[in-house]
Design an enzyme around this catalytic site. Structure first.
Site, PDB file in Angstrom:
ATOM      1  N   GLY A 121      12.589  12.361  19.601  1.00  0.00           N
ATOM      2  CA  GLY A 121      13.103  11.612  20.740  1.00  0.00           C
ATOM      3  C   GLY A 121      14.416  10.938  20.407  1.00  0.00           C
ATOM      4  N   GLY A 187       8.007   1.183  -9.760  1.00  0.00           N
ATOM      5  CA  GLY A 187       7.506   0.236  -8.758  1.00  0.00           C
ATOM      6  C   GLY A 187       6.024  -0.024  -8.949  1.00  0.00           C
ATOM      7  CB  ALA A 188       4.051  -2.436 -10.746  1.00  0.00           C
ATOM      8  CB  ILE A 191       2.719   2.974  -3.026  1.00  0.00           C
ATOM      9  CG1 ILE A 191       2.646   2.830  -1.499  1.00  0.00           C
ATOM     10  CG2 ILE A 191       2.711   4.448  -3.446  1.00  0.00           C
ATOM     11  CD1 ILE A 191       3.763   3.528  -0.739  1.00  0.00           C
ATOM     12  CB  ALA A 275       5.912   3.865  -5.306  1.00  0.00           C
ATOM     13  CB  VAL A 276      11.327   1.294  -5.279  1.00  0.00           C
ATOM     14  CG1 VAL A 276      11.151   1.661  -6.745  1.00  0.00           C
ATOM     15  CG2 VAL A 276      12.167   2.346  -4.552  1.00  0.00           C
ATOM     16  N   GLY A 277       9.202   0.740  -2.320  1.00  0.00           N
ATOM     17  CA  GLY A 277       9.277   0.150  -0.981  1.00  0.00           C
ATOM     18  C   GLY A 277       9.604   1.204   0.070  1.00  0.00           C
ATOM     19  CB  ALA A 326      -2.049   1.156   9.399  1.00  0.00           C
ATOM     20  CG  HIS A 450     -30.006 -14.304  -1.971  1.00  0.00           C
ATOM     21  ND1 HIS A 450     -29.015 -14.493  -2.913  1.00  0.00           N
ATOM     22  CD2 HIS A 450     -31.138 -14.005  -2.661  1.00  0.00           C
ATOM     23  CE1 HIS A 450     -29.537 -14.343  -4.124  1.00  0.00           C
ATOM     24  NE2 HIS A 450     -30.816 -14.038  -3.995  1.00  0.00           N
TER      25      HIS A 450
HETATM   26  P1  FAD Z   1       4.561   5.443  11.102  1.00  0.00           P
HETATM   27  O1  FAD Z   1       3.141   5.567  10.744  1.00  0.00           O
HETATM   28  O2  FAD Z   1       5.580   5.691  10.048  1.00  0.00           O
HETATM   29  O3  FAD Z   1       4.792   6.422  12.322  1.00  0.00           O
HETATM   30  C1  FAD Z   1       6.043   6.645  12.869  1.00  0.00           C
HETATM   31  C2  FAD Z   1       6.037   7.998  13.536  1.00  0.00           C
HETATM   32  O4  FAD Z   1       7.224   8.140  14.289  1.00  0.00           O
HETATM   33  C3  FAD Z   1       6.012   9.167  12.561  1.00  0.00           C
HETATM   34  O5  FAD Z   1       4.932   9.996  12.869  1.00  0.00           O
HETATM   35  C4  FAD Z   1       7.340   9.881  12.783  1.00  0.00           C
HETATM   36  O6  FAD Z   1       7.233  11.296  12.688  1.00  0.00           O
HETATM   37  C5  FAD Z   1       7.661   9.480  14.202  1.00  0.00           C
HETATM   38  N1  FAD Z   1       9.085   9.500  14.510  1.00  0.00           N
HETATM   39  C6  FAD Z   1      10.098   8.865  13.873  1.00  0.00           C
HETATM   40  N2  FAD Z   1      11.252   9.064  14.521  1.00  0.00           N
HETATM   41  C7  FAD Z   1      10.956   9.846  15.580  1.00  0.00           C
HETATM   42  C8  FAD Z   1      11.724  10.395  16.641  1.00  0.00           C
HETATM   43  N3  FAD Z   1      13.036  10.140  16.746  1.00  0.00           N
HETATM   44  N4  FAD Z   1      11.105  11.177  17.544  1.00  0.00           N
HETATM   45  C9  FAD Z   1       9.777  11.433  17.469  1.00  0.00           C
HETATM   46  N5  FAD Z   1       8.994  10.932  16.500  1.00  0.00           N
HETATM   47  C10 FAD Z   1       9.583  10.133  15.583  1.00  0.00           C
HETATM   48  N6  FAD Z   1      -1.110   0.456   5.568  1.00  0.00           N
HETATM   49  C11 FAD Z   1      -2.304  -0.149   5.689  1.00  0.00           C
HETATM   50  O7  FAD Z   1      -2.458  -1.017   6.557  1.00  0.00           O
HETATM   51  N7  FAD Z   1      -3.364   0.163   4.877  1.00  0.00           N
HETATM   52  C12 FAD Z   1      -3.253   1.100   3.907  1.00  0.00           C
HETATM   53  O8  FAD Z   1      -4.226   1.369   3.201  1.00  0.00           O
HETATM   54  C13 FAD Z   1      -2.009   1.755   3.751  1.00  0.00           C
HETATM   55  N8  FAD Z   1      -1.862   2.701   2.795  1.00  0.00           N
HETATM   56  C14 FAD Z   1      -0.670   3.349   2.693  1.00  0.00           C
HETATM   57  C15 FAD Z   1      -0.539   4.299   1.690  1.00  0.00           C
HETATM   58  C16 FAD Z   1       0.657   4.979   1.529  1.00  0.00           C
HETATM   59  C17 FAD Z   1       0.776   6.022   0.437  1.00  0.00           C
HETATM   60  C18 FAD Z   1       1.732   4.715   2.419  1.00  0.00           C
HETATM   61  C19 FAD Z   1       3.025   5.461   2.297  1.00  0.00           C
HETATM   62  C20 FAD Z   1       1.625   3.757   3.417  1.00  0.00           C
HETATM   63  C21 FAD Z   1       0.423   3.052   3.555  1.00  0.00           C
HETATM   64  N9  FAD Z   1       0.254   2.056   4.517  1.00  0.00           N
HETATM   65  C22 FAD Z   1      -0.945   1.414   4.618  1.00  0.00           C
HETATM   66  C23 FAD Z   1       1.351   1.682   5.432  1.00  0.00           C
HETATM   67  C24 FAD Z   1       1.144   2.324   6.815  1.00  0.00           C
HETATM   68  O9  FAD Z   1       1.073   3.728   6.656  1.00  0.00           O
HETATM   69  C25 FAD Z   1       2.290   1.962   7.737  1.00  0.00           C
HETATM   70  O10 FAD Z   1       2.446   0.559   7.780  1.00  0.00           O
HETATM   71  C26 FAD Z   1       2.018   2.471   9.144  1.00  0.00           C
HETATM   72  O11 FAD Z   1       1.877   3.860   9.150  1.00  0.00           O
HETATM   73  C27 FAD Z   1       3.155   2.060  10.085  1.00  0.00           C
HETATM   74  O12 FAD Z   1       2.874   2.554  11.363  1.00  0.00           O
HETATM   75  P2  FAD Z   1       4.039   2.892  12.411  1.00  0.00           P
HETATM   76  O13 FAD Z   1       3.354   3.452  13.603  1.00  0.00           O
HETATM   77  O14 FAD Z   1       4.929   1.737  12.570  1.00  0.00           O
HETATM   78  O15 FAD Z   1       4.920   4.015  11.705  1.00  0.00           O
HETATM   79  P1  NAD Z   2       6.023  -2.534  -2.382  1.00  0.00           P
HETATM   80  O1  NAD Z   2       7.051  -3.396  -1.786  1.00  0.00           O
HETATM   81  O2  NAD Z   2       4.600  -2.925  -2.272  1.00  0.00           O
HETATM   82  O3  NAD Z   2       6.302  -2.351  -3.921  1.00  0.00           O
HETATM   83  C1  NAD Z   2       7.511  -1.840  -4.406  1.00  0.00           C
HETATM   84  C2  NAD Z   2       7.698  -2.373  -5.800  1.00  0.00           C
HETATM   85  O4  NAD Z   2       8.810  -1.701  -6.356  1.00  0.00           O
HETATM   86  C3  NAD Z   2       7.994  -3.868  -5.814  1.00  0.00           C
HETATM   87  O5  NAD Z   2       7.152  -4.506  -6.739  1.00  0.00           O
HETATM   88  C4  NAD Z   2       9.456  -3.923  -6.217  1.00  0.00           C
HETATM   89  O6  NAD Z   2       9.764  -5.070  -6.983  1.00  0.00           O
HETATM   90  C5  NAD Z   2       9.584  -2.665  -7.054  1.00  0.00           C
HETATM   91  N1  NAD Z   2      10.941  -2.139  -7.154  1.00  0.00           N
HETATM   92  C6  NAD Z   2      11.894  -2.102  -6.190  1.00  0.00           C
HETATM   93  N2  NAD Z   2      13.021  -1.503  -6.680  1.00  0.00           N
HETATM   94  C7  NAD Z   2      12.737  -1.148  -7.943  1.00  0.00           C
HETATM   95  C8  NAD Z   2      13.485  -0.487  -8.955  1.00  0.00           C
HETATM   96  N3  NAD Z   2      14.734  -0.070  -8.741  1.00  0.00           N
HETATM   97  N4  NAD Z   2      12.882  -0.282 -10.153  1.00  0.00           N
HETATM   98  C9  NAD Z   2      11.609  -0.700 -10.379  1.00  0.00           C
HETATM   99  N5  NAD Z   2      10.877  -1.337  -9.460  1.00  0.00           N
HETATM  100  C10 NAD Z   2      11.426  -1.545  -8.252  1.00  0.00           C
HETATM  101  O7  NAD Z   2       6.289  -1.074  -1.780  1.00  0.00           O
HETATM  102  P2  NAD Z   2       5.481   0.275  -1.968  1.00  0.00           P
HETATM  103  O8  NAD Z   2       4.468   0.165  -3.037  1.00  0.00           O
HETATM  104  O9  NAD Z   2       6.497   1.344  -2.011  1.00  0.00           O
HETATM  105  O10 NAD Z   2       4.734   0.365  -0.592  1.00  0.00           O
HETATM  106  C11 NAD Z   2       5.480   0.276   0.622  1.00  0.00           C
HETATM  107  C12 NAD Z   2       4.719  -0.449   1.661  1.00  0.00           C
HETATM  108  O11 NAD Z   2       3.707   0.391   2.201  1.00  0.00           O
HETATM  109  C13 NAD Z   2       3.948  -1.658   1.148  1.00  0.00           C
HETATM  110  O12 NAD Z   2       4.753  -2.789   1.026  1.00  0.00           O
HETATM  111  C14 NAD Z   2       2.931  -1.824   2.209  1.00  0.00           C
HETATM  112  O13 NAD Z   2       3.540  -2.500   3.283  1.00  0.00           O
HETATM  113  C15 NAD Z   2       2.628  -0.402   2.597  1.00  0.00           C
HETATM  114  N6  NAD Z   2       1.398   0.033   1.902  1.00  0.00           N
HETATM  115  C16 NAD Z   2       0.244  -0.653   2.141  1.00  0.00           C
HETATM  116  C17 NAD Z   2      -0.910  -0.280   1.497  1.00  0.00           C
HETATM  117  C18 NAD Z   2      -2.152  -1.057   1.750  1.00  0.00           C
HETATM  118  O14 NAD Z   2      -2.193  -1.799   2.721  1.00  0.00           O
HETATM  119  N7  NAD Z   2      -3.188  -0.917   0.936  1.00  0.00           N
HETATM  120  C19 NAD Z   2      -0.908   0.775   0.600  1.00  0.00           C
HETATM  121  C20 NAD Z   2       0.281   1.435   0.368  1.00  0.00           C
HETATM  122  C21 NAD Z   2       1.430   1.064   1.045  1.00  0.00           C
END
Ligand code: FAD
Ligand code: NAD
Length: 471
Positions: A121, A187-188, A191, A275-277, A326, A450
């Protein structure tokens, strides 16, 4: 040209939930989503369902079961034969779960009458969007209300370019079909710790290179310290204050140069995860066509009702300020749809739970002790260790503790921080308590069954008044 009341761009947990809620409220709704799944077919569900929450939790569960079978059964007097792992089967199971869930969203769209426009879109003017499908065909659509829910993607690190095999992002790390002997993670954060745990349980030697000198800065310091101790005891090598300067693939390995307090260092890995954000996705979205200016970090600025600077255009989820979670994105989705329908539009960002699905799990809601100190808020602390909880002992899972923070004068619960078994489920009680403005005494006076893990929260609330029974 098809015309809708509401058009959502992005079908992740923010966008698809907004679309369903808008349709439930009687609005003619479409959702534009371009994701192509691993099977080559269009898929709904965004990052969360395809390469985030669900697949990572599937692998965490499989790896935990494997680890328990190898190392946990003996304590229960259970002997098993040789325990093996087939990473390809584990990944295939994960893919099956992802397919079921992404397909399920399609079913929910049908049930609620949401139209899925497959493609990308792009805003082209007030109330106007062009949808370009995988073959390049362009369909113009118009809508009174447009919700941007385009989410986020992994932040790239220029000195560690992905090659998709040896150096991967979080999505690539969900698809290893062999166990890397040496796994490096830059990145610790959330993720790094979750995926590091998966592969460490399966036998990888895992090293996390973290730029910050402090471990898990967003967590309460006491909980972060316990997490650091537990995770390092499990074998995760967490190198804090490590600044990566270069990562190169050579001879079927990755060599990483980094600097820490000891000076220049080098490490070699079989695979490296970056995995740096994550960063917001707005490229190619046509924000300039409606005069929306992203902020300096690329997020779309919105007000409390998710309104952008452009009339009739809203934004939610990872593409706007706030925690990238999410459940947060989904609550934004419900609130924005209800706001568009003329209802109340509100999300309480003060009670969003955070969970890190390591073992033990880490979970919190509300403010940390360091935040209360910095804000000068008077508080009391109640803690309770799972060591003293009968159910945790029976489970052979008595690591960690519950820490409850309450206002020193009003007794209102200000934060609950957990590390321990099933912390991801236990935190829900704390969220409910905080949403209802409960005091520590309220939790202390509620009967907890309990023997359950939830008694640890009960005892922490009692401990806040110096009257815990079991410590
Ligand atoms: P997204 O889920 O990123 O969805 C955005 C969608 O928009 C995508 O499908 C993309 O294809 C679509 N899109 C983008 N631009 C366009 C366009 N121009 N046209 C059409 N479609 C488009 N969060 C948790 O709460 N719990 C967890 O356990 C957790 N684990 C995670 C583990 C990993 C490895 C990762 C990477 C993330 C995790 N997260 C977790 C974070 C979570 O996935 C996100 O916060 C969440 O998906 C954000 O939802 P959103 O709808 O904003 O975006
Ligand atoms: P994060 O922000 O949790 O961690 C990134 C880490 O990378 C930080 O500790 C940061 O200091 C470090 N970092 C940044 N630049 C660096 C560099 N150049 N060298 C070394 N370390 C560096 O981000 P993430 O782990 O990539 O995850 C992204 C986001 O996805 C999370 O913040 C969270 O919002 C979402 N997520 C949520 C879950 C969950 O809810 N269980 C799981 C996975 C991801």
């Amino acid at each position: 040209m098809d015309r809708y009341d509401v058009l959502v761009i992005g079908g992740g947990p923010g966008g698809y939930v907004a679309a369903i809620r808008a349709a439930q409220l009687g609005l003619k709704t479409a959702c534009v989503e371009r994701w192509i799944g691993k099977d080559g077919k269009p898929a709904l569900g965004g990052t969360c369902l395809n390469v985030g929450c669900i697949p990572s939790k599937a692998l965490l569960e499989s790896s935990e079961q494997y680890h328990r079978a190898r190392h946990g059964f003996a304590a229960h007097g259970i002997t098993v034969g040789e325990v093996g792992i087939d990473p390809a089967a584990m990944v295939a199971r994960k893919d099956g779960i992802v397919r079921q869930f992404t397909g399920g969203i399609g079913g929910l769209f049908k049930k609620n009458g949401v139209t899925w426009l497959k493609g990308s879109g792009r805003l082209v003017g007030t109330g106007k969007v062009e949808v370009t499908d995988a073959d390049g065909a362009v369909q113009p659509v118009s809508a009174e209300h447009i919700i941007i829910a385009t989410g986020s993607r992994p932040t790239p690190l220029p000195m560690a370019p992905l090659d998709g095999v040896r150096i991967v992002d979080s999505a690539g790390a969900l698809d290893f079909t062999d166990v890397p002997a040496r796994l490096g993670i830059i990145g610790a954060g959330v993720i790094g710790l979750e995926l590091g745990s998966v592969w460490a349980r399966l036998g990888s030697s895992v090293t996390l290179l973290e730029a910050m000198p402090e471990f898990l800065p967003p967590a309460d310091r006491a909980i972060a310290a316990l997490a650091h101790k537990e995770l390092t005891a499990q074998g995760l090598q967490i190198r804090l204050g490590a600044r990566v300067t270069a990562a190169k693939v050579a001879d079927e390995a990755v060599s990483v140069d980094f600097e820490d307090a000891k000076g220049a260092q080098q490490a070699a890995f079989d695979r490296l995860i970056v995995a740096v954000g994550r960063q917001p996705v707005t490229d190619g979205l046509g924000l300039d066509a409606v005069d929306i200016e992203p902020d300096e970090r690329g997020f779309i600025p919105v007000d409390a009702r998710f309104r952008t600077s452009a009339a009739g255009v809203y934004a939610i989820g990872d593409v706007v300020r706030g925690p990238m979670l999410a459940h947060r994105a989904s609550e934004d989705g419900i609130a924005v749809a209800e706001g568009i329908a003329g209802q109340h539009c509100h999300v309480d960002y003060g009670t969003i739970p955070w969970i890190i699905y390591t073992w033990p799990e880490i979970a919190w809601v509300g403010r940390t002790e360091q935040a209360l100190k910095a804000e000068g808020v008077p508080y009391t602390v109640g803690t309770f260790p799972f060591q003293a909880n009968g159910r945790a002992r029976a489970m052979e899972a008595a690591q960690g503790q519950v820490k409850l923070l309450a206002h020193a004068e009003t007794d209102r619960v200000l934060g609950v921080h957990l590390i321990g078994p099933h912390a991801s489920e236990l935190i829900a009680e704390a969220v409910v308590a905080m949403e209802f403005c409960a005091s520590a005494e309220d939790i202390a006076r509620i009967v907890h069954a309990h023997p359950t893990l939830s008694e640890a929260l009960h005892e922490a609330a009692l401990a806040a008044h110096r009257r815990a029974i079991h410590i």
